[in-house]
Design an enzyme around this catalytic site. Sequence first.
Site, PDB file in Angstrom:
ATOM      1  N   HIS A 192       0.853  -1.191   0.000  1.00 43.37           N
ATOM      2  CA  HIS A 192       0.000   0.000   0.000  1.00 43.37           C
ATOM      3  C   HIS A 192       0.893   1.248   0.000  1.00 43.37           C
ATOM      4  O   HIS A 192       2.025   1.201   0.494  1.00 43.37           O
ATOM      5  CB  HIS A 192      -0.896  -0.043   1.241  1.00 43.37           C
ATOM      6  CG  HIS A 192      -1.877   1.065   1.334  1.00 43.37           C
ATOM      7  ND1 HIS A 192      -1.546   2.304   1.871  1.00 43.37           N
ATOM      8  CD2 HIS A 192      -3.183   1.153   0.973  1.00 43.37           C
ATOM      9  CE1 HIS A 192      -2.599   3.091   1.833  1.00 43.37           C
ATOM     10  NE2 HIS A 192      -3.610   2.426   1.289  1.00 43.37           N
ATOM     11  N   VAL A 197       1.326   3.742   1.861  1.00 49.17           N
ATOM     12  CA  VAL A 197       1.941   4.199   3.108  1.00 49.17           C
ATOM     13  C   VAL A 197       3.014   3.242   3.622  1.00 49.17           C
ATOM     14  O   VAL A 197       3.689   3.553   4.609  1.00 49.17           O
ATOM     15  CB  VAL A 197       0.889   4.411   4.221  1.00 49.17           C
ATOM     16  CG1 VAL A 197      -0.136   5.436   3.801  1.00 49.17           C
ATOM     17  CG2 VAL A 197       0.231   3.100   4.638  1.00 49.17           C
ATOM     18  N   LYS A 198       3.204   2.095   2.947  1.00 49.48           N
ATOM     19  CA  LYS A 198       4.153   1.109   3.439  1.00 49.48           C
ATOM     20  C   LYS A 198       5.579   1.418   2.962  1.00 49.48           C
ATOM     21  O   LYS A 198       5.838   2.415   2.296  1.00 49.48           O
ATOM     22  CB  LYS A 198       3.714  -0.287   2.985  1.00 49.48           C
ATOM     23  CG  LYS A 198       2.350  -0.712   3.502  1.00 49.48           C
ATOM     24  CD  LYS A 198       2.243  -0.653   5.010  1.00 49.48           C
ATOM     25  CE  LYS A 198       1.077  -1.443   5.586  1.00 49.48           C
ATOM     26  NZ  LYS A 198      -0.237  -1.052   5.098  1.00 49.48           N
ATOM     27  N   HIS A 199       6.512   0.523   3.268  1.00 49.46           N
ATOM     28  CA  HIS A 199       7.933   0.787   3.006  1.00 49.46           C
ATOM     29  C   HIS A 199       8.254   0.929   1.522  1.00 49.46           C
ATOM     30  O   HIS A 199       9.099   1.741   1.138  1.00 49.46           O
ATOM     31  CB  HIS A 199       8.777  -0.324   3.619  1.00 49.46           C
ATOM     32  CG  HIS A 199       8.712  -0.339   5.110  1.00 49.46           C
ATOM     33  ND1 HIS A 199       7.682  -0.936   5.799  1.00 49.46           N
ATOM     34  CD2 HIS A 199       9.526   0.209   6.047  1.00 49.46           C
ATOM     35  CE1 HIS A 199       7.874  -0.768   7.097  1.00 49.46           C
ATOM     36  NE2 HIS A 199       8.977  -0.076   7.277  1.00 49.46           N
TER      37      HIS A 199
END
Length: 411
Positions: free
Chosen positions: A201, A203-205
Site C-alpha cells: 500500500h 503508506v508502506k515501506h
Amino acid sequence: MGTRADHLDLQIPAIAGGVPVRETYLPYARQWIEEDDIEAVTRVLRGDWLTTGPTLAEFEKQFAARVGARYAVAFSSGTAALHAACFAAGVGRGDEVITSPITFVASASCALYLGAKPVFADIDPRTYNIDPVEIEKKITPQTKAIIPVHFTGQPCDLDAIHALAEKHNLVVIEDAAHALGAEYKGQPIGCLSDMTVFSFHPVKHITTGEGGMVTTNSGELYQWLLLFRNHGITRDRELMVEDQGPWYYEMLDVGFNYRLTDIQAALGLSQLRKLDRFLERRRQIARMYNEAFAGLPEVEIPYQAPYGRSSWHLYVLALKLEHLKFDRRQVFEALRAENIGVNVHYIPVYRHPYYRWLGDPDSCSLSGFYCFHAEELYERIITLPLYPAMSDGDVRDVIAAVRRVIAWARR
C-alpha cells in the site's frame, strides 16, 4: 534554515487561538515516487506484457532474495495475500485463527473469508505486539493457525510463538505488512515462519499502488498460493489430472483473481532497490523523535525489544493520561489544528460493530473478545507522521507541535 515553528509563540496552541505550527497539512504517511519509478512503469506500458508476466516474476525473485525466502508470490493487495496464506494453510469452516486485536481488520477478516473464527489474544504492554502467554491461553482443539502482527515494524517474539506452534501443530502466518526490512535476532522478517505476508500500500515501506506478497520456504505452500491467486487454475502438467493439449488448463480448486500486474511489479522493483535508503530515513526520523520526547513525563516513547530491529512503519506515541488534563481525543484534535496529520493505530478489531454482532448479536457487547492491555493502549496512543520523504523541517514541525500541545494539556 529555521522552520515556521522556530518563530512562533509556542505557548498558545492553534486550538486555543494561536498560529498553527505549519501553514500546510503534513500527512501521517505517503508514498515517495521518483522519476526512475515512473520510467520503470513507462517501459512496461510500452512493452508486450501488462498483466502477470516477466516483470512480476523478476519482482518475486528479487523480493524473495531480499528477505531470505525460497519463494515469493505477489498478490493484488496485502489483504488478498493474507486470504491466500490462510487458504494455503488449510484454514476452513470451524477452525480458529489467533491474532492480535491491535491491527488493521484484514489480519482477522482473512479467517472469516474461509469460514473460520478469529480469536484475539491480548498484547504485551511494552512492545504492543501479541503476547505469546496470551496466545497459549486462547489455543483450543479448533485452533489452526496463529497470525502474529509485527505492529509498527517491531518483530514479535517469534521463538516463543514458534514453540507454541510446534507444541500444538499450528501454522504460523506472520503479518509483516509493517515489517519489510525488519530483523528478528539478526535474520530478516520473511524467512522465519511457514508464511509471511507483506503489503505494498502507498503508506508502506515500498509501494506498487496496491499489492501484497507472501513468502515461504515450502514448495507445497508455494504451489497452493499460485493456484489460489489465479482462479484455482493451473497449466502445470505435473499438477493436472489429464493433458489434452497445449491449450489445456485445469481448475483444481476454488481460487480468486488476485493477480498483480507487470505495471505494478515494475514500480515494486524500482522501489525495492531503494528499500535500504527508505529504511535508514525512517530509523533516522524515529531517533529524532525519541531524542525529542524521551524527557517528556507526559508521554511514552516506543519500547524496542532487544531481539528485534524495527523497520519503523509507524511511530506511536503513548500519552500518560494521568499527567494530562485532556484525553487523547482533545490532544489529537489539538495536533490536527497545528496541521500535523496524526492518526490512531488501531481501534481494537473486535470493537467494530461486526465483531460485536458476531460475539453477542443481541447486546452488541465486547464479551468474549475483550483484551485488557489492548483496551488500555487504545485509549492513549497517537501515531505521528513518519515517512522517508519527510524533511528535517517537517520532523521539527512535528516535534514543536507535540511539545506545544503537551505543554497546553499538562496538569
